[in-house]
Design a protein around this motif. Structure first.
Motif, PDB file in Angstrom:
ATOM      1  N   ALA B 237      95.949 141.359 144.898  1.00  0.00           N
ATOM      2  CA  ALA B 237      96.286 142.182 146.058  1.00  0.00           C
ATOM      3  C   ALA B 237      97.009 143.462 145.636  1.00  0.00           C
ATOM      4  N   ASP B 238      97.668 143.392 144.494  1.00  0.00           N
ATOM      5  CA  ASP B 238      98.403 144.555 144.003  1.00  0.00           C
ATOM      6  C   ASP B 238      97.513 145.444 143.128  1.00  0.00           C
ATOM      7  N   GLY B 239      96.213 145.269 143.237  1.00  0.00           N
ATOM      8  CA  GLY B 239      95.293 146.138 142.489  1.00  0.00           C
ATOM      9  C   GLY B 239      95.134 145.751 141.043  1.00  0.00           C
ATOM     10  N   GLY B 240      95.389 144.503 140.733  1.00  0.00           N
ATOM     11  CA  GLY B 240      95.354 144.076 139.337  1.00  0.00           C
ATOM     12  C   GLY B 240      94.067 144.445 138.615  1.00  0.00           C
ATOM     13  N   TYR B 241      92.943 144.306 139.264  1.00  0.00           N
ATOM     14  CA  TYR B 241      91.661 144.587 138.604  1.00  0.00           C
ATOM     15  C   TYR B 241      91.299 146.076 138.625  1.00  0.00           C
ATOM     16  N   GLN B 242      92.167 146.885 139.235  1.00  0.00           N
ATOM     17  CA  GLN B 242      91.853 148.322 139.309  1.00  0.00           C
ATOM     18  C   GLN B 242      92.820 149.172 138.483  1.00  0.00           C
ATOM     19  N   ARG B 243      93.760 148.546 137.806  1.00  0.00           N
ATOM     20  CA  ARG B 243      94.807 149.333 137.138  1.00  0.00           C
ATOM     21  C   ARG B 243      94.728 149.191 135.627  1.00  0.00           C
ATOM     22  N   PRO B 244      94.143 150.169 134.962  1.00  0.00           N
ATOM     23  CA  PRO B 244      93.910 150.058 133.523  1.00  0.00           C
ATOM     24  C   PRO B 244      95.182 149.846 132.722  1.00  0.00           C
ATOM     25  N   GLU B 245      96.315 150.333 133.214  1.00  0.00           N
ATOM     26  CA  GLU B 245      97.537 150.221 132.416  1.00  0.00           C
ATOM     27  C   GLU B 245      97.973 148.778 132.260  1.00  0.00           C
ATOM     28  N   LEU B 246      97.399 147.863 133.057  1.00  0.00           N
ATOM     29  CA  LEU B 246      97.783 146.457 132.933  1.00  0.00           C
ATOM     30  C   LEU B 246      96.969 145.715 131.874  1.00  0.00           C
ATOM     31  N   TRP B 247      95.952 146.364 131.342  1.00  0.00           N
ATOM     32  CA  TRP B 247      94.988 145.642 130.515  1.00  0.00           C
ATOM     33  C   TRP B 247      94.998 146.115 129.069  1.00  0.00           C
ATOM     34  N   LEU B 248      94.641 145.194 128.180  1.00  0.00           N
ATOM     35  CA  LEU B 248      94.265 145.600 126.838  1.00  0.00           C
ATOM     36  C   LEU B 248      93.076 146.551 126.939  1.00  0.00           C
ATOM     37  N   SER B 249      92.939 147.422 125.979  1.00  0.00           N
ATOM     38  CA  SER B 249      91.842 148.376 126.004  1.00  0.00           C
ATOM     39  C   SER B 249      90.483 147.665 126.059  1.00  0.00           C
ATOM     40  N   ALA B 250      90.312 146.668 125.225  1.00  0.00           N
ATOM     41  CA  ALA B 250      89.047 145.921 125.225  1.00  0.00           C
ATOM     42  C   ALA B 250      88.884 145.136 126.524  1.00  0.00           C
ATOM     43  N   GLY B 251      89.986 144.716 127.104  1.00  0.00           N
ATOM     44  CA  GLY B 251      89.934 144.001 128.368  1.00  0.00           C
ATOM     45  C   GLY B 251      89.481 144.911 129.495  1.00  0.00           C
TER      46      GLY B 251
ATOM     47  N   HIS C  74      92.915 176.418 129.244  1.00  0.00           N
ATOM     48  CA  HIS C  74      91.651 176.349 129.995  1.00  0.00           C
ATOM     49  C   HIS C  74      91.735 175.143 130.922  1.00  0.00           C
ATOM     50  N   PRO C  75      91.335 175.302 132.177  1.00  0.00           N
ATOM     51  CA  PRO C  75      91.543 174.200 133.132  1.00  0.00           C
ATOM     52  C   PRO C  75      90.799 172.915 132.776  1.00  0.00           C
ATOM     53  N   GLN C  76      89.712 172.990 132.000  1.00  0.00           N
ATOM     54  CA  GLN C  76      88.952 171.758 131.742  1.00  0.00           C
ATOM     55  C   GLN C  76      89.219 171.150 130.368  1.00  0.00           C
ATOM     56  N   TYR C  77      90.005 171.800 129.562  1.00  0.00           N
ATOM     57  CA  TYR C  77      90.269 171.221 128.246  1.00  0.00           C
ATOM     58  C   TYR C  77      91.003 169.878 128.366  1.00  0.00           C
ATOM     59  N   ALA C  78      91.820 169.752 129.395  1.00  0.00           N
ATOM     60  CA  ALA C  78      92.532 168.478 129.570  1.00  0.00           C
ATOM     61  C   ALA C  78      91.540 167.333 129.752  1.00  0.00           C
ATOM     62  N   TYR C  79      90.450 167.626 130.438  1.00  0.00           N
ATOM     63  CA  TYR C  79      89.411 166.615 130.641  1.00  0.00           C
ATOM     64  C   TYR C  79      88.594 166.392 129.366  1.00  0.00           C
ATOM     65  N   LEU C  80      88.259 167.480 128.705  1.00  0.00           N
ATOM     66  CA  LEU C  80      87.373 167.382 127.532  1.00  0.00           C
ATOM     67  C   LEU C  80      88.046 166.745 126.327  1.00  0.00           C
ATOM     68  N   PHE C  81      89.353 166.956 126.183  1.00  0.00           N
ATOM     69  CA  PHE C  81      89.968 166.592 124.900  1.00  0.00           C
ATOM     70  C   PHE C  81      90.996 165.473 124.979  1.00  0.00           C
ATOM     71  N   ASN C  82      91.103 164.846 126.121  1.00  0.00           N
ATOM     72  CA  ASN C  82      91.831 163.591 126.224  1.00  0.00           C
ATOM     73  C   ASN C  82      91.014 162.544 125.476  1.00  0.00           C
ATOM     74  N   SER C  83      91.674 161.580 124.866  1.00  0.00           N
ATOM     75  CA  SER C  83      90.878 160.553 124.198  1.00  0.00           C
ATOM     76  C   SER C  83      90.916 159.281 125.030  1.00  0.00           C
ATOM     77  N   TYR C  84      91.991 158.513 124.946  1.00  0.00           N
ATOM     78  CA  TYR C  84      92.002 157.247 125.692  1.00  0.00           C
ATOM     79  C   TYR C  84      93.248 157.133 126.541  1.00  0.00           C
ATOM     80  N   TYR C  85      93.971 158.207 126.720  1.00  0.00           N
ATOM     81  CA  TYR C  85      95.222 158.132 127.482  1.00  0.00           C
ATOM     82  C   TYR C  85      94.886 158.097 128.963  1.00  0.00           C
ATOM     83  N   ILE C  86      94.777 156.897 129.483  1.00  0.00           N
ATOM     84  CA  ILE C  86      94.345 156.758 130.863  1.00  0.00           C
ATOM     85  C   ILE C  86      95.350 157.379 131.813  1.00  0.00           C
ATOM     86  N   GLN C  87      96.621 157.219 131.495  1.00  0.00           N
ATOM     87  CA  GLN C  87      97.630 157.781 132.388  1.00  0.00           C
ATOM     88  C   GLN C  87      97.690 159.296 132.326  1.00  0.00           C
TER      89      GLN C  87
END
Lengths: 432, 432, 432, 432
Positions: B237-251, C74-87
């Motif tokens: 209910a708290d968005g567990g399956y939608q929040r990447p920060e809660l998961w291992l990268s491979a998960g 450049h406004p789109q470099y943030a999109y292009l050059f992020n790697s895996y930092y989801i946050q």
């Protein structure tokens, strides 16, 4: 197992219904329950599925709309046993047919019995207007069942073949003849000009055989008989599977990707080539027609031989001019002959086209397309043919797994060019 | 079906052999023949295969080398029913176990009978030196069979679940309790310091449980009970399956790729969440342990809760300090309890670790690795454990499909982090 | 190209910023524009991407939040050059980095210049409170850039290697020594007991190196030097790649699937084994450390040798007890040595652990997991390490492509067990 | 960029060689070096590869066999830049063309210059017998180059389109007209009977256009103009992409698998549909021909409209009876018009077939097959056409990226039915 017999063409529709349906059961009779269940590649459907799907066809297109008060045998069978009829509703995925342990084989036979009993009620209903409506639907249902009888045979052949125990379907199949050599290959002529092809008259046919229409052919010759295993071995010995220039580009890619070096169901043993058949492993019969070829292989063989495959128009005209009457298909090596593999040509009167019916479906060079003026049948049954007119090649003449009551000179079978689990072979043609 | 009973631990080896082997048959008894045959995903093996493979084990490692004059039941079974024992010879591909319609179920049962009869001859042989040699092999064979009993249950659950008809394994399984709420979760302490873990003494154990060795633990606390469905629903209910920060990268990649939004075997119906069980679909029981979680989900839940999973060292020490005696596993929800799903915790005396045995295998945060000084058993049997020490996480405690004669506090089960078709759940831990 | 030099450790942060950033440019200088653009496998990123991504890091985590009035380049470099930092927001797919022809290499260098100029403004800002805030971010940014310097080298090695023209990165790299033979392998002892491992003190380190904690080790020995090519050739000659019993199960599957028969970048030529290096093809140097091994290969070699890989705890303690000071890493074969491949060990005083820094990253048998009490850094930077703790093995010591200012005895690198495009090798250990 | 001009048809062969080769350079001139290198899907080749491959063609088939003493520019270019000519030797994999950073763009231009200089020597050689031998080879080489000019345009369109920065090829392309509405669609008749189709006379043509032969057509009508975007939007609004009954079976599978909901290069923006063009994003021009349709989409649209696609025979005969002279192709929207996208039809005299040349290649319902009596050209050049006669549909008429010196009424282009990165659209036909 007693002699396999096929329906009598002149019987009443109710009698023919019984005959065709009973023949399906007879084909399945030698199997163990376990054989009915599994799916060994995507093209293969479980025997159980064939038994149920053909039954679903009558339930969906005949009983539900036309038998008053009919209640389907089970509410989910419509979902489970639909194949690709999108207009007939949602359906279970083709590649998961082997994931269904239920309904059990016994339940599927009960489903057949349930539908058969209701069908007999309907087929014996006194209302002639109703009979006129359902007769063509039943006809198509019976031909549909006969197609699945052939698939049942080819699919169970695959199921048994992948099993390292190498089970045998039946040990008492009709034996091959063993001629010293194949009759010489002769050439039959087709003169340039206009011809009429396609289905004529009121007899049963699929929508893709119509309309009958004019076609212009150029001068050509067609072979009097099929290509044999001995002839195909010469192609193999000449590096056929190693020479890209002999293959279509897509064919060569397939050869490489799948590592093809011989026809499907062939195995190299210490003492020579063996063939997996419905009667078990046996040495490749040299003068029997080569079988289980893909279009790619048939086409490569023809190119190697300096010839080509016939077009479907040429095949149909040649059968008309030089071939046997369709009524003689009873004498051909069709499913009723009970060999379940192509057999060598024994006698071969000159000037005639032999093996036109039975033995193997003959690949033509014609890609499957609509005839001029083609219109699909209305409704869900119209999904039967037209929507497959892409990346398929036409085959003609029926095989050793086809019923003689199911074949016609205008009959158009079709498979993708990499298919080889059907009884498929070739006849050569050449320009003049 | 009558009450399921499991082998008595104190019986003679010959008696225990009979008991364990009979229990396998009893587990398969409710199935239709068709259910024995199919393989619905790569992890799943057909019931028929489990029956034969466990039999092959006794034939290969006990009868063939130790029973004079023994002749294998069938020359190809060694090939068909080997699993991954490379040193025991070539084997049939794992992902094609569902392509084998033969041997039939009846033939497989005949194979079991054949081997069982020879085993009884051997187990009753008067040569004590021989008995001393075979006893440990038979022991491992029986534990191997018990592992496959558990797999048989989880695999047949999958087989039934993918069938749109939703067949039921048995309708008379032991019912769940239905408490108003779960007992409150308490925290049990682990003091910092050195502890000894791993198997001690001469009792049966797998090589991966040894050698017993010293381990240094840091101060931590472990939960008194398992996480429940109600608690897991709060995560969802708290968005567990939608929040990447809660998961291992491979998960997270797995969640995205497979579209996970709830635990395996859960289904959202109009009237709420339903669960597929061995007894059919039923509403998710709020206070029963959450089950069929992958490691990825268990880990994400723990992170969401601000805690973590225990290490396997912590789990083993906590069981030693705060958990039940292994002798009380007879009272736990194990396969003999005949519920075949996790059940709610009813009474929960404070200061104790509950549900340590049975219900669900508990994911630990420990990746499966060799203990210091680990040496695999010699020969083919040494392939049993060590070669899987890569990309697997350790689980502890057994499940509702494990026998109480098969579990130990030192028992190390292991699965890849995306596996969820086993009865797997979690217990929380936290640093102090 | 002139001598490559690396940053001086004692410089101011602004100076170090300039030094590290300049070193990246120097590494890319020998390339043609076309070399910057392509991605030759998923693990490989284009040089252009490395140049931009490291710049994006400073822009996103330092300039945007901390330099007043800063406007992204450049406004789109943030999109292009992020790697895996989801946050840190949405990002361009990793496997499509090679689909970006724009921004051009020139534009990427302009981006670097733009960010560098703003960074110098910020780093020279008189506000000490601000400096205190940004200093740790800049530190992590510089270490991040150094990690990408190493990846830039290994990735461009792959880019050049797949080209049939076999281009050379530089022809003037520092040459290998050529000893007659490798110094004899000696064994260094580790006594059983508790040890403290992990990062201590206030110096820079990643979150995964902390907290410093107690670990219990069992008696063991560790090799004084790395395994050489000559030794690895003996494994190959003994059928190492053909014997499943030497491999982890997943490793053997990988060997079969990818057809591995020798280490990555090795080629069998008529006159013997050749190795692709940054300086082109050359004969395999017998006494240099074997390199580009996957974990699977390192583990199989150790098993073949009757030994095992060290754990990461053993490695760290052994370096402390027997290894060189980290201050001597300047003398090791690290990126500043400008060889860009492992070199043979020449002098090897007995009783010491050699080659601990540089040459090759050393695979340990430890799966990458959190230290007891581990807590990820807060915010997006916390995504740096913890979320990869699954199916990765720890490597220690740095390689010939690592800077001596970047390595520490507690440094934990990690890769999946099938990775081999990094400079990775092994040191043996054994139980006593 | 200055006006693009194309070769004059009546020039000498040496002049035409220069003109065609110069035009290729002109097409590539607006690109950055980085744009030349990458491959953004398997169908797409890097610009650099097109430049080199067309050059390789002259080197391999003209210079090496016919210019005495000619030495290839580089020993490995033959390997790198062969495409599918198996008889011309081994070749680099198509799907790895984007992995080649070398030779650099500059080196590829040097290769072109090297070959061009030698070609001028050869083309100005006084030996008339030699000229007679090479003239047809040069002709095919120039037409080959023109085909790759078109591919260069369509491929670079894809390269730019996948870049989130959305770079523009050129900002100064010829603008579209903007009519109030499309001219009304009229129907042109084809009477039943025999017609002659295929290439006649001695002019240049590919082997697949011959031999000229008789074909029998049935009565039909063909549309006077192409289908427009506005008309296609009506299909979309009517659920065209959601209705399986409108699609070929393979087409529907493709729609599902790839999630197609609009034509390729269309994007739904807040203010309506946008189209990616060589000049950047722009609103979909309602009355311009719909473009970038796959065969599956063209076929589904026609079925939705209650009509069908023409056969290639109908198209060719209709062009002969009702269409423009090929000499008027200079006025059509072909590559020389410098719009690089289809443009609306402005004036449309009644009773004529419009837009027959240029704008978009028109899908026909004809699967690509050999004409009666077809014989491939001998040698490696014979691999050009025949081997693709499987799973391809014929397109006619040329597009806005085709040169008017390259098109003919008998020209048969062909692509698989799911291809849509070319400038492809449709014209309707119907039975009477």
């Amino acid at each position: 197992m007693a002699l396999i017999t096929a329906p009598t063409p002149l019987a009443t529709l109710a009698e023919r219904y019984d005959q065709v349906r009973a023949f399906t059961r007879r084909l399945a009779a030698p199997l163990a329950i376990e054989d009915y269940v599994i799916q060994t590649m995507e093209d293969v459907s479980p025997t159980k599925w064939h038994l149920a799907h053909t039954t679903w066809f009558f339930e969906t297109f005949v009983l539900s709309p036309h038998l008053e008060g009919y209640r389907p045998c089970h509410p989910q069978y419509a979902y489970l046993f639909n194949s690709y009829y999108i207009q007939a509703g949602e359906r279970h995925c083709r590649d998961r047919r082997g994931y269904l342990s239920r309904p059990t084989v016994e339940e599927v036979y009960a489903y057949r019995t349930y539908v058969d009993e209701h069908m007999q009620v309907l087929l014996n209903h006194p209302d002639e207007a109703l009979q006129a409506v359902i007769a063509p639907l039943v006809e198509i249902g019976l031909h549909h069942e006969q197609q699945h009888q052939e698939l049942l045979v080819t699919d169970i052949k695959h199921v048994l073949s992948v099993n390292p125990l190498r089970p045998v379907y039946r040990a008492d199949l009709t034996a091959l003849g063993t001629p010293e050599e194949a009759p010489p290959l002769a050439w039959l002529s087709l003169a340039e000009g206009t011809y009429t092809v396609g289905h004529e008259g009121s007899g049963f046919h699929y929508d893709n055989e119509a309309p009958r229409h004019t076609r212009y052919l150029h001068e050509a010759q067609i072979a009097s008989r099929l290509v044999t295993n001995a002839e195909y071995l010469a192609f193999m010995a000449d590096g056929g599977y190693q020479r890209p220039e002999l293959w279509l580009s897509a064919g060569w890619a397939t050869v490489q990707e799948r590592g093809w070096t011989e026809p499907f169901y062939w195995e190299r043993h210490d003492d020579g080539w063996q063939l997996f058949t419905m009667g078990g492993l046996q040495p490749v019969p040299l003068h029997a027609p080569v079988c289980h070829l893909s279009y790619f292989e048939a086409d490569a063989y023809a190119r190697w031989a300096g010839m080509r495959l016939p077009t479907e128009g040429e095949w149909e005209v040649a059968m008309h001019l030089h071939g046997p009457e369709v009524s003689t298909a009873t004498e051909a090596n069709m499913v009723e002959h009970d060999a379940l593999q192509p057999v060598p040509l024994m006698a071969a009167p000159s000037g005639r086209l032999h093996q036109g019916y039975g033995d193997v479906w003959e690949w033509t060079r014609s890609q499957y397309d609509p005839y001029p003026g083609y219109a699909p049948a209305p409704g869900a049954l119209g999904e039967y043919n037209g929507k497959f007119m892409c990346n398929q090649f036409v085959l003609r003449g029926g095989s050793c797994a086809t019923s003689y009551t199911h074949i016609r000179p205008t009959y158009r079978n079709f498979f993708p060019p990499d298919s080889c689990w059907q009884f498929t072979g070739l006849r050569l043609a050449r320009d003049v």
